[in-house]
Design a protein around this motif. Structure first.
Motif, PDB file in Angstrom:
ATOM      1  N   ASP A 300      15.128  54.225 -14.225  1.00 16.56           N
ATOM      2  CA  ASP A 300      14.534  55.524 -14.584  1.00 16.56           C
ATOM      3  C   ASP A 300      13.847  56.207 -13.412  1.00 16.56           C
ATOM      4  OD1 ASP A 300      12.534  53.650 -14.365  1.00 16.56           O
ATOM      5  OD2 ASP A 300      11.352  54.423 -16.050  1.00 16.56           O
ATOM      6  N   ALA A 301      14.059  55.712 -12.196  1.00 18.23           N
ATOM      7  CA  ALA A 301      13.423  56.321 -11.021  1.00 18.23           C
ATOM      8  C   ALA A 301      14.067  57.668 -10.709  1.00 18.23           C
ATOM      9  CB  ALA A 301      13.536  55.390  -9.817  1.00 18.23           C
ATOM     10  N   ALA A 302      13.243  58.661 -10.446  1.00 16.50           N
ATOM     11  CA  ALA A 302      13.759  59.961 -10.025  1.00 16.50           C
ATOM     12  C   ALA A 302      14.346  59.852  -8.616  1.00 16.50           C
ATOM     13  CB  ALA A 302      12.643  61.000 -10.055  1.00 16.50           C
ATOM     14  N   ALA A 303      15.145  60.843  -8.239  1.00 13.51           N
ATOM     15  CA  ALA A 303      15.834  60.791  -6.946  1.00 13.51           C
ATOM     16  C   ALA A 303      14.843  60.681  -5.792  1.00 13.51           C
ATOM     17  CB  ALA A 303      16.718  62.019  -6.778  1.00 13.51           C
ATOM     18  N   SER A 304      13.705  61.342  -5.898  1.00 12.07           N
ATOM     19  CA  SER A 304      12.729  61.324  -4.802  1.00 12.07           C
ATOM     20  C   SER A 304      11.854  60.088  -4.814  1.00 12.07           C
ATOM     21  CB  SER A 304      11.839  62.564  -4.877  1.00 12.07           C
ATOM     22  OG  SER A 304      11.068  62.556  -6.073  1.00 12.07           O
ATOM     23  N   GLU A 305      11.961  59.267  -5.862  1.00  7.17           N
ATOM     24  CA  GLU A 305      11.080  58.111  -6.000  1.00  7.17           C
ATOM     25  C   GLU A 305      11.676  56.828  -5.441  1.00  7.17           C
ATOM     26  OE1 GLU A 305       8.584  59.379 -10.002  1.00  7.17           O
ATOM     27  OE2 GLU A 305      10.371  58.152 -10.216  1.00  7.17           O
ATOM     28  N   ALA A 306      12.958  56.808  -5.109  1.00  6.75           N
ATOM     29  CA  ALA A 306      13.592  55.610  -4.561  1.00  6.75           C
ATOM     30  C   ALA A 306      14.805  56.042  -3.734  1.00  6.75           C
ATOM     31  CB  ALA A 306      13.991  54.646  -5.679  1.00  6.75           C
ATOM     32  N   PRO A 308      17.230  55.060  -0.666  1.00  7.19           N
ATOM     33  CA  PRO A 308      17.657  54.055   0.320  1.00  7.19           C
ATOM     34  C   PRO A 308      17.818  54.703   1.700  1.00  7.19           C
ATOM     35  CG  PRO A 308      19.050  54.035  -1.649  1.00  7.19           C
ATOM     36  CD  PRO A 308      18.237  55.278  -1.717  1.00  7.19           C
ATOM     37  N   VAL A 309      17.166  54.127   2.698  1.00  8.22           N
ATOM     38  CA  VAL A 309      17.225  54.657   4.058  1.00  8.22           C
ATOM     39  C   VAL A 309      18.092  53.780   4.954  1.00  8.22           C
ATOM     40  CG1 VAL A 309      15.853  55.266   6.107  1.00  8.22           C
ATOM     41  CG2 VAL A 309      14.965  55.744   3.820  1.00  8.22           C
ATOM     42  N   LEU A 310      17.877  52.470   4.912  1.00 11.43           N
ATOM     43  CA  LEU A 310      18.668  51.525   5.693  1.00 11.43           C
ATOM     44  C   LEU A 310      19.135  50.394   4.800  1.00 11.43           C
ATOM     45  CD1 LEU A 310      16.569  51.191   8.992  1.00 11.43           C
ATOM     46  CD2 LEU A 310      18.628  52.558   8.639  1.00 11.43           C
ATOM     47  N   ALA A 311      20.342  49.928   5.060  1.00  8.64           N
ATOM     48  CA  ALA A 311      20.912  48.808   4.310  1.00  8.64           C
ATOM     49  C   ALA A 311      21.496  47.794   5.284  1.00  8.64           C
ATOM     50  CB  ALA A 311      21.990  49.308   3.341  1.00  8.64           C
ATOM     51  N   GLY A 312      21.702  46.571   4.809  1.00 11.87           N
ATOM     52  CA  GLY A 312      22.364  45.555   5.605  1.00 11.87           C
ATOM     53  C   GLY A 312      23.867  45.734   5.564  1.00 11.87           C
ATOM     54  N   PRO A 313      24.598  44.896   6.297  1.00 10.27           N
ATOM     55  CA  PRO A 313      26.062  44.993   6.291  1.00 10.27           C
ATOM     56  C   PRO A 313      26.666  44.808   4.905  1.00 10.27           C
ATOM     57  CG  PRO A 313      25.296  43.581   8.081  1.00 10.27           C
ATOM     58  CD  PRO A 313      24.109  43.858   7.216  1.00 10.27           C
ATOM     59  N   ASP A 314      25.932  44.118   4.022  1.00  9.81           N
ATOM     60  CA  ASP A 314      26.420  43.925   2.658  1.00  9.81           C
ATOM     61  C   ASP A 314      26.125  45.108   1.755  1.00  9.81           C
ATOM     62  OD1 ASP A 314      23.695  43.673   2.510  1.00  9.81           O
ATOM     63  OD2 ASP A 314      23.681  41.660   1.629  1.00  9.81           O
ATOM     64  N   GLY A 315      25.485  46.148   2.290  1.00  7.39           N
ATOM     65  CA  GLY A 315      25.191  47.341   1.515  1.00  7.39           C
ATOM     66  C   GLY A 315      23.903  47.272   0.733  1.00  7.39           C
ATOM     67  N   ARG A 316      23.178  46.170   0.812  1.00  6.61           N
ATOM     68  CA  ARG A 316      21.926  46.034   0.054  1.00  6.61           C
ATOM     69  C   ARG A 316      20.785  46.656   0.857  1.00  6.61           C
ATOM     70  NH1 ARG A 316      21.354  40.141  -2.480  1.00  6.61           N
ATOM     71  NH2 ARG A 316      20.271  41.337  -4.089  1.00  6.61           N
ATOM     72  N   CYS A 317      19.956  47.445   0.178  1.00 11.58           N
ATOM     73  CA  CYS A 317      18.921  48.247   0.833  1.00 11.58           C
ATOM     74  C   CYS A 317      17.803  47.354   1.368  1.00 11.58           C
ATOM     75  CB  CYS A 317      18.348  49.264  -0.161  1.00 11.58           C
ATOM     76  SG  CYS A 317      17.003  50.253   0.506  1.00 11.58           S
ATOM     77  N   VAL A 318      17.409  47.588   2.628  1.00 10.20           N
ATOM     78  CA  VAL A 318      16.286  46.865   3.223  1.00 10.20           C
ATOM     79  C   VAL A 318      15.155  47.810   3.643  1.00 10.20           C
ATOM     80  CG1 VAL A 318      17.632  44.886   3.984  1.00 10.20           C
ATOM     81  CG2 VAL A 318      17.409  46.873   5.490  1.00 10.20           C
ATOM     82  N   VAL A 319      15.374  49.132   3.566  1.00  5.78           N
ATOM     83  CA  VAL A 319      14.297  50.110   3.762  1.00  5.78           C
ATOM     84  C   VAL A 319      14.442  51.164   2.666  1.00  5.78           C
ATOM     85  CG1 VAL A 319      13.257  51.843   5.248  1.00  5.78           C
ATOM     86  CG2 VAL A 319      14.200  49.758   6.262  1.00  5.78           C
ATOM     87  N   MET A 320      13.422  51.242   1.817  1.00  5.16           N
ATOM     88  CA  MET A 320      13.416  52.188   0.700  1.00  5.16           C
ATOM     89  C   MET A 320      12.256  53.154   0.893  1.00  5.16           C
ATOM     90  SD  MET A 320      15.126  52.787  -2.213  1.00  5.16           S
ATOM     91  CE  MET A 320      15.732  51.311  -3.046  1.00  5.16           C
ATOM     92  N   ARG A 321      12.433  54.369   0.429  1.00  8.49           N
ATOM     93  CA  ARG A 321      11.447  55.428   0.659  1.00  8.49           C
ATOM     94  C   ARG A 321      11.128  56.168  -0.626  1.00  8.49           C
ATOM     95  NH1 ARG A 321      13.135  58.924   5.456  1.00  8.49           N
ATOM     96  NH2 ARG A 321      12.077  57.211   6.531  1.00  8.49           N
ATOM     97  N   ARG A 322       9.893  56.664  -0.681  1.00  7.76           N
ATOM     98  CA  ARG A 322       9.469  57.569  -1.761  1.00  7.76           C
ATOM     99  C   ARG A 322       8.829  58.800  -1.140  1.00  7.76           C
ATOM    100  NH1 ARG A 322       6.036  56.026  -7.214  1.00  7.76           N
ATOM    101  NH2 ARG A 322       5.970  58.132  -8.105  1.00  7.76           N
ATOM    102  N   LEU A 323       9.156  59.961  -1.658  1.00  2.24           N
ATOM    103  CA  LEU A 323       8.535  61.205  -1.214  1.00  2.24           C
ATOM    104  C   LEU A 323       7.289  61.463  -2.042  1.00  2.24           C
ATOM    105  CD1 LEU A 323      11.702  63.467  -0.829  1.00  2.24           C
ATOM    106  CD2 LEU A 323      10.666  61.922   0.841  1.00  2.24           C
ATOM    107  N   VAL A 324       6.182  61.772  -1.373  1.00  2.97           N
ATOM    108  CA  VAL A 324       4.905  62.030  -2.044  1.00  2.97           C
ATOM    109  C   VAL A 324       4.353  63.335  -1.484  1.00  2.97           C
ATOM    110  CG1 VAL A 324       2.600  61.167  -2.540  1.00  2.97           C
ATOM    111  CG2 VAL A 324       4.496  59.543  -2.225  1.00  2.97           C
TER     112      VAL A 324
END
Length: 790
Positions: A300-306, A308-324
């Motif tokens: 249920d996270a809004a687009a600005s609340e989660a 993904p900025v960086l991911a590993g080679p497997d596509g899994r997110c390792v840097v997540m961002r929220r706009l405030v």
């Protein structure tokens, strides 16, 4: 004798409290300056915090008024006050906040303690009584005004110190292969953090690493960080591998800032697949067992609340961002503070932190440059410093008004001299009436006196007016706007006036202060009737200042409910879909969608920038691995956008509809080799054009490195771009995720400004320039991985 005694260091003068008599006292309260800003580092010429340690020798607790003097170019003395409670049993400390002067203006600042006398009519509820103690601040300890600031909480620097490399050129510090210098303040503790957001205002970035737990913040420090982020700060949290409290709501007062995501902890993860994110070297042995925490947005996270900025080679997110609000919070799942990485000086700032913070310059030291290219090292030391915000005073002054009065006065004087002198005498002689010369002289004098009085009355301003320069920013979807501005406020009477800037929905969080430009333009003798005036140090949203039927120059930092409507997406003709912008050609950077604004007048010098995505993560040690991948920067037809007229971004970003590529603004040229970009190399930023410079200073960390070979071939020195008064207005962090950025300039001759500045509670009319910056986040697209050496 009395005058001599009143001037002794232990005395309080009328400068300390309006109308108070001079008093002499011993130091009943011992004062000590503990810190100038977080980690004892804050910038001259900007808002900052001073941590004052005080110990009261009284037999019981009592209220004490702490006061720091400031600087006002009119010669008046701003007094920043805070009321605290003394304790005879132990020392206490409290933060005072003020707009700190340039040390050339005021080499020392006074901090004093007074007996707090109850005064119900006073905004603080107290006025200053007897002087109880005094100490001084040495302003030479302040960070130079051209330097940016980055804070690191925790002992591990995580490769960030590399941003602090510098060389001195023309008396200012800068990146050897870049522009403005950044001072990295590492090792910060909870005690280093201020309890109001203006103490963090000089800092662009705070990186929270391993060490202090967020639960130890307390409500005031947590509130300061929340407000700082909401107004445009970037908080980066590097999750510790064990015992982290960040995702435990009951233990984290900053929990509402974090992305809405699920965290999965993966142990014994080899870091070799992440090599391109951590280093540019092929040879360094990376740890084969590390804790990696990967993130998944909540359903249920809004687009600005989660995001993904960086991911590993497997596509899994390792840097997540929220706009405030206008700021952002990024969470990192890699254990960047591990000893295995630190032993090799990793992570490499160019490989990892450039991708999170939005920076592009090569971070070689001067010694490293000199070792590989002596000619380049020589060119670095011969650059020409260009201050992009040096003309703020010229933008807001009202010299034209004064010139009109002076010119009319000169005309009246010349006419008077001619008619009362040679012309009048000649006429009387021709009429044979020279015997009436004195009568004629008195009559002419009376007539011109009346004319001068009438002219002065007609020219005298009747209404409160302003002249402004404002940088107005809004992220689409955010309910607030943020602005920093400077204004000359003309108050057409003598006495005092209450100036304020505030949002009723966020009372007390906005800042207003007297403004003084950097030396030498800030120098001035002031008025002969100098007077002090008070500001509440913690909540300076208003100030009652002396006025003399002339201008008062102020700075304000505001955030609140929009005063001006910003651009909004509108439906395509014949469409019933929800209006939005979409990146439909990630290669060319073509965006679909239509925008309309209802600003008070047309936007001019409009620039449309499309950030497509970051470049792929690469390995192989082939130099810098990150530079922003952008579409061409586009200027709509004529660079002018009228209110109510739809801007078709598909045609603009695609190069149709008369829109043009702006090759001269190649600050982000991702095809040129680093160190050879043309971004300032061919003088593409027209330094004489304020619109060009104010657009450029919105992207200072993206400005290209000058082409030193080009300048050597022309027999010239390469430019060095700096700012001294507009730190924190850089939008470069947005180049780490797909988005559309529109920058335009609105010049108005009157009407309400974009910020609710008031005099005696009434909004004022103003003229001037507003730099409108609007950001629309597009769908996230973390970079992929390529292996050119495989």
């Amino acid at each position: 004798m009395l005058a001599f005694v009143a001037a002794l260091p232990g005395s309080a003068s009328g400068q300390d409290e309006p109308g108070s008599p001079a008093k002499i006292t011993v130091d009943e309260v011992e004062l000590r300056i503990s810190k100038l800003g977080p980690g004892d580092r804050t910038r001259a010429g900007d808002w900052g915090g001073v941590l004052v340690e005080f110990r009261d020798s009284a037999l019981k607790q009592r209220e004490i008024l702490l006061r720091m003097t400031g600087h006002d170019r009119d010669g008046d003395t701003p007094l920043y006050d805070r009321v605290v409670v003394g304790d005879p049993e132990r020392s206490r400390s409290a933060w005072l906040y003020a707009e700190l002067p340039y040390n050339e203006d005021m080499p020392r600042l006074s901090v004093a303690a007074f007996e707090a006398v109850e005064s119900p009519d006073d905004p603080l509820g107290f006025r200053a009584g007897r002087l109880l103690g005094r100490t001084w601040i040495d302003t030479s300890r302040l960070v130079a005004p051209e330097s940016g600031l980055m804070g690191v909480i925790g002992q591990a620097a995580m490769g960030l110190r590399r941003y602090g490399v510098s060389i001195e050129v023309g008396g200012v510090r800068c990146l050897p292969l870049g522009h403005g210098h950044t001072e990295v303040v590492s090792g910060l503790t909870i005690d280093d953090l201020p309890d109001r957001w203006q103490g963090l205002e000089p800092y662009e970035v705070l990186v929270w690493g391993r060490g202090p737990l967020p639960s130890s913040l307390g409500p005031d420090r947590a509130g300061a960080i929340v407000e700082w982020v909401r107004r445009g700060g970037h908080l980066v949290v590097v999750l510790p591998p064990v015992g982290q409290e960040w995702t435990v709501p009951d233990r984290n007062p900053l929990g509402a800032l974090l992305p809405r995501m699920r965290v999965e902890r993966v142990e014994n993860t080899p870091l070799e697949p992440y090599r391109g994110l951590l280093t540019r070297s092929k040879d360094i042995m990376l740890p084969d067992r590390s804790v990696v925490q990967v993130f998944t947005p909540l359903p249920d996270a809004a687009a600005s609340e989660a995001i993904p900025v960086l991911a590993g080679p497997d596509g899994r997110c390792v840097v997540m961002r929220r706009l405030v609000g206008e700021g952002m919070v990024s969470v990192v799942g890699l254990d960047l503070a591990s000893g295995g990485l630190a032993s090799f000086g990793l992570p490499d700032a160019e490989a990892f932190w450039h991708r999170v913070l939005g920076r592009r310059h090569q971070l070689e030291t001067f010694e490293e440059v000199r070792a590989r290219d002596q000619d380049l090292a020589t060119a670095l030391q011969q650059r020409t410093v260009t201050d992009y915000d040096s003309d703020i005073g010229g933008q807001i002054d009202r010299a034209g008004d004064a010139t009109t009065g002076v010119l009319l006065g000169l005309i009246v004087f010349v006419l008077y001299w001619l008619i009362a002198g040679p012309v009048g005498f000649a006429v009387l002689g021709r009429l044979r009436l020279r015997g009436y010369a004195w009568v004629a002289f008195i009559g002419v004098t009376a007539v011109f006196t009346a004319l001068a009085w009438l002219g002065a009355s007609l020219l005298r301003p009747r209404n409160v007016e302003g002249s402004h320069l404002v940088f107005l920013t809004q992220v689409h979807g955010s309910p607030v706007q943020s602005a920093r501005g400077w204004m000359s406020v003309l108050v057409p009477h003598y006495g005092d006036a209450l100036l304020g800037v505030d949002d009723p929905q966020h009372p007390g969080d906005d800042l207003i202060s007297p403004w003084t430009p950097p030396p030498p333009s800030g120098a001035g003798g002031g008025f002969p009737d100098n007077r002090p005036y008070r500001l509440p140090s913690r909540r300076p949203a208003s100030m009652r200042v002396p006025v003399r039927s002339t201008i008062k120059q102020i700075r304000f930092d505001w955030s609140g409910t929009p005063v001006w409507p910003m651009p909004e997406p509108v439906r395509e003709p014949g469409s019933t879909d929800e209006p939005r912008l979409r990146l439909i050609d990630p290669v060319k950077g073509v965006v679909s969608g239509r925008l309309v604004h209802q600003l008070p007048s047309a936007l001019e010098d409009v620039l449309v920038v499309v950030v497509k995505r970051q470049r792929d993560v690469m390995t192989g040690g082939r130099g810098p691995t990150w530079m922003p991948a952008l579409s061409n920067m586009r200027v709509p037809n004529g660079g002018r956008w009228e209110p109510g007229k739809a801007l078709d971004l598909r045609r603009v970003t695609g190069g149709a509809d008369g829109s043009t590529n702006k090759p001269s603004l190649t600050w982000f040229d991702d095809n040129a080799a680093i160190g050879q970009t043309r971004g300032l190399g061919t003088e593409v930023v027209k330094t004489g054009d304020p619109a060009d410079r104010y657009t450029a200073l919105s992207f200072m960390h993206m400005l290209g490195t000058p082409d030193f070979k080009f300048f050597r071939g022309k027999g010239k020195s390469a430019p060095l771009a700096i700012v001294r008064q507009t730190h924190g207005l850089d939008l470069s962090r947005w180049f780490t995720q797909p988005c559309v950025i529109i920058v335009g300039h609105l010049v108005q001759e009157g009407g309400r400004p974009p910020v609710p500045v008031t005099v005696e509670g009434e909004p004022i009319e103003s003229r001037g320039r507003t730099v409108v910056r609007w950001i629309y986040p597009l769908s996230p697209a973390p970079p992929g991985y390529t292996y050119p050496d495989s």
